[in-house]
Design an enzyme around this catalytic site. Sequence first.
Site, PDB file in Angstrom:
ATOM      1  N   HIS A 220     -25.056  21.949  18.813  1.00  0.00           N
ATOM      2  CA  HIS A 220     -23.868  22.779  18.647  1.00  0.00           C
ATOM      3  C   HIS A 220     -24.087  23.894  17.639  1.00  0.00           C
ATOM      4  O   HIS A 220     -25.052  23.889  16.881  1.00  0.00           O
ATOM      5  CB  HIS A 220     -22.655  21.924  18.264  1.00  0.00           C
ATOM      6  CG  HIS A 220     -22.771  21.207  16.949  1.00  0.00           C
ATOM      7  ND1 HIS A 220     -22.565  21.823  15.740  1.00  0.00           N
ATOM      8  CD2 HIS A 220     -23.058  19.908  16.674  1.00  0.00           C
ATOM      9  CE1 HIS A 220     -22.715  20.948  14.761  1.00  0.00           C
ATOM     10  NE2 HIS A 220     -23.030  19.774  15.307  1.00  0.00           N
TER      11      HIS A 220
ATOM     12  N   CYS B 157     -26.210  15.345  14.572  1.00  0.00           N
ATOM     13  CA  CYS B 157     -26.300  16.372  15.612  1.00  0.00           C
ATOM     14  C   CYS B 157     -27.328  17.437  15.241  1.00  0.00           C
ATOM     15  O   CYS B 157     -27.819  17.497  14.116  1.00  0.00           O
ATOM     16  CB  CYS B 157     -24.942  17.030  15.821  1.00  0.00           C
ATOM     17  SG  CYS B 157     -23.746  15.956  16.655  1.00  0.00           S
TER      18      CYS B 157
END
Length: 111
Positions: free
Chosen positions: A70, A86
Amino acid sequence: MAYSITVELHSKRLTLYKNGSKVNSYPVGIGKMLTPTPTGTYSIINKQPNPGGAFGIMWMGLSKPSYGIHGTNDPSSIGHIVSHGCIRMYNRDVLALSQVVPIGTQVTIVN
């Protein structure tokens, strides 16, 4: 065209390949010691533009639940060990990547 992605945790780089040839490489932020980025082979299962907040302008979910590639609302975090597992990218980079790779693209994360 077969795209694939490799994330090298030691160098904090994400590399995009097309038919086995390197297309581009991007700096990334990765998981902290207590919340490390998981190694293994996964695939991109969804894309969500403008998820908001810390996820920047694009979320690409991985087949490992709760993990993804992301953007970020904190560009100074790129290149550091800062996330909850992440893979963070500059917003411009994750947007460019998301426009090229289809759902199902293989993502291999290595130390």
